[in-house]
Design an enzyme around this catalytic site. Sequence first.
Site, PDB file in Angstrom:
ATOM      1  N   GLU A 163      10.634  -8.123   2.213  1.00  0.00           N
ATOM      2  CA  GLU A 163       9.814  -8.693   3.213  1.00  0.00           C
ATOM      3  C   GLU A 163       9.524 -10.293   3.356  1.00  0.00           C
ATOM      4  O   GLU A 163       8.399 -10.797   2.898  1.00  0.00           O
ATOM      5  CB  GLU A 163       8.346  -8.078   2.878  1.00  0.00           C
ATOM      6  CG  GLU A 163       8.184  -6.442   3.029  1.00  0.00           C
ATOM      7  CD  GLU A 163       7.071  -5.846   2.997  1.00  0.00           C
ATOM      8  OE1 GLU A 163       6.116  -6.469   2.557  1.00  0.00           O
ATOM      9  OE2 GLU A 163       6.754  -4.622   3.454  1.00  0.00           O
ATOM     10  N   GLU A 331      10.230   1.526   3.219  1.00  0.00           N
ATOM     11  CA  GLU A 331       9.264   1.703   2.372  1.00  0.00           C
ATOM     12  C   GLU A 331       8.365   2.732   3.410  1.00  0.00           C
ATOM     13  O   GLU A 331       7.710   2.238   4.561  1.00  0.00           O
ATOM     14  CB  GLU A 331       8.559   0.399   2.194  1.00  0.00           C
ATOM     15  CG  GLU A 331       9.350  -0.211   1.002  1.00  0.00           C
ATOM     16  CD  GLU A 331       8.189  -1.619   0.669  1.00  0.00           C
ATOM     17  OE1 GLU A 331       6.950  -1.755   0.800  1.00  0.00           O
ATOM     18  OE2 GLU A 331       9.131  -2.335  -0.016  1.00  0.00           O
TER      19      GLU A 331
HETATM   20  C1  GAL Z   1       4.903  -3.790   0.817  1.00  0.00           C
HETATM   21  C2  GAL Z   1       6.062  -4.438  -0.297  1.00  0.00           C
HETATM   22  C3  GAL Z   1       5.892  -3.551  -1.352  1.00  0.00           C
HETATM   23  C4  GAL Z   1       4.593  -3.255  -1.848  1.00  0.00           C
HETATM   24  C5  GAL Z   1       3.828  -2.187  -0.695  1.00  0.00           C
HETATM   25  C6  GAL Z   1       2.648  -1.749  -1.024  1.00  0.00           C
HETATM   26  O1  GAL Z   1       4.487  -4.816   1.620  1.00  0.00           O
HETATM   27  O2  GAL Z   1       7.336  -4.596   0.117  1.00  0.00           O
HETATM   28  O3  GAL Z   1       6.280  -4.229  -2.609  1.00  0.00           O
HETATM   29  O4  GAL Z   1       3.584  -4.211  -2.117  1.00  0.00           O
HETATM   30  O5  GAL Z   1       3.920  -3.103   0.388  1.00  0.00           O
HETATM   31  O6  GAL Z   1       1.943  -0.980   0.272  1.00  0.00           O
END
Ligand code: GAL
Length: 688
Positions: A163, A331
């Site tokens: 990110e 994710e």
């Molecule tokens: C994303 C990040 C992850 C984790 C996640 C939590 O932004 O890439 O490492 O922090 O959010 O929701």
Amino acid sequence: MTEDTETDDGTNRAPATAEATPRIGVCYFPEHWPRERWETDVEQMVEAGIDVVRMGEFSWGRLEPERGEFDFEWLDTAVSLLSDAGIDVVLCTPTATPPKWLIDEHPEILQVEPDGTTREFGSRRHYCFNSEVYREETERIARTMAERYADVDAVVGWQTDNEYGCHETVRCYCEDCASGFREWCRDRYGDVETLNETWGTAFWSQQVGSFEELDPPRHTAAEHHPSRLLDYARFANASVVDYNELQAEIIREANDEWFVTHNFMGHFDTLDSFSVGDSLDFATWDSYPTGFAQDRNTEDATADRLRAGDPDQVSLNHDLYRGPNGFWVMEQQPGDVNWPPRCPQPGEGAMRLWAHQAVAHGANVVSYFRWRRCREGQEQYHAGLRKHDGSPDRGYEDATRAAAEFGALGDLDAVDAPVALCFSYDDLWALDEQPHAPEFDYWGLVGAFYRALRARGIQVDVVDVSPGTEPSFDGYAAVVAPTVHLADESLADAFEGYVDDGGHLLLGPRTGYKLPGNKLQSTLAPGPFADLVGGRVDQHESLPGSIETRLTYRGEGYDFWTWAEWLTPEDGTAVGEYASGVASGRSAVLENEVGAGSVTYCGVWPEADLADALVVDLLDRGGVSHGERFPETVRVAERDGYVWLLNFGGEPVTVDAPDDAEWRVGSESLPAFGVGVVEADVASLSVR
Ligand code: GAL
Ligand code: ZN
């Protein structure tokens, strides 16, 4: 497109194509758990139907506890356990978290804020993209890792870093960035006269005498010069692009069959994903629907959105990141999360609903974040697919179901979208600097038009129209540009060619106001588009809620809000007029027949009903068949002949489908937060 190939171990190894059997993945952090547990974890992944695992993105401190002292044994073991289970592994360069020993050696790596405050060690993303030292360190760790896994079959590709820009870290204001900015301006303008002319620096004594005078836009009493701000945004973006190229090259040098991707964010402002994407095989992004509905939506976080998110907000990102090789959700929200203001439990089945929505919009992998709720560190209040005691959480059941359903659907073609939606990060940056109303938000304006298209079940491709790009609209039945704020003749030519050949274009407000350097055009808006639009913008106003905002469009009354332009028709015809305020009776919407096509210019930020009317007229002109206007919480999306019905509402709905329609997932009774997949025409479906 290439065919998927079955490998010896039976896994499906064609990750960088638009067509595939969609798969389920998960983000796994073996380093957070005792080694005795890893085998069980992998067994449970297999039981769930998980095919892809991402690892390593924050692991630098574990991989290299001291300079030059590497410990790869734990990661080797995790990779081989997954490999033995037939699971594909995506590794990440661990550069989002440089370890403490490195920061102590080279504190100049740290980022600096506009007021001079250093962003210290203790969290993540604490490095500057322009630090030469950090680039060398990046090369060192990335090469060491890439070479180590170059011959490991289970490792199918890489995610660079994690990110880029999260926590507002694209723009840094340190000395390395200051000299980088000077270089960047020198390259772009050649001499300061050109820079002075492009920016317009006679204002407030902003003349630049030499490139050496240029600093980052640090803390000042009042606002900075908008052209300087815009160029700083471009420079900072270019720094990330360079940095990503560096990583991508190192990975490909080690094994050129690997794909290289990056996980972008949702509704993210400061990074131009198109430009970073040039050095990737495909994009991935991180989807947290119930968080986004709260912290980056101009509309209300209704009870339904708190449970399942705003479907259009989520899918706009799917469409933005989808490219010729598809996209992944790297994710996917697994349950409740830790970072939005409030964290209600998602609706029953929402984690499956999100996976289906992503696939309907072209995702080939949906990978949940994370495997198991973590017992330590900053994210203890963030769910995983398993609870922290190891037992299955709600997301595990949803992920398991989705994996089985995707397996049954088999290979899916790419999304075939009839409509292009124009998007430009440069416009986003320029409008962010000068919104001219607290609620004027680029994502919100784009979203207003996008929502109207999605409510009719129309799939869209998002096309980059920022200055300097040469967009092609070939093959699209219609094009929607919610705004094209910074504009040059070449974009006007591209639009003109498209419309001349029979295309239909809908343009939104604040179009053609500025030159790419962020000063006003020498002609009235819409500047280079005036001939196409067949008229000009005489005045504009931004309007608070206390002032009535009504207009008529083709004889019907509608609301708009926050932005209004008084239009003067020339060759164009007024098809909308203001019905309130001092603008009463003036033109608000123009239509112009051009060549074999047409252009509609809408001078307001339309409320939903007006956006729908404009979009339906456009689709009808373009000959695009469309569905009924689905309720806000029900969305339909078509991919490869299948239509997904996605219920983002907390109440069940019933779908009316033709008798011979074949249901591949679910049925015409859609439970709250439920999904159905049917073989039918979007236009033949409706809901009760
Ligand atoms: C994303 C990040 C992850 C984790 C996640 C939590 O932004 O890439 O490492 O922090 O959010 O929701
Ligand atoms: Zn910096």
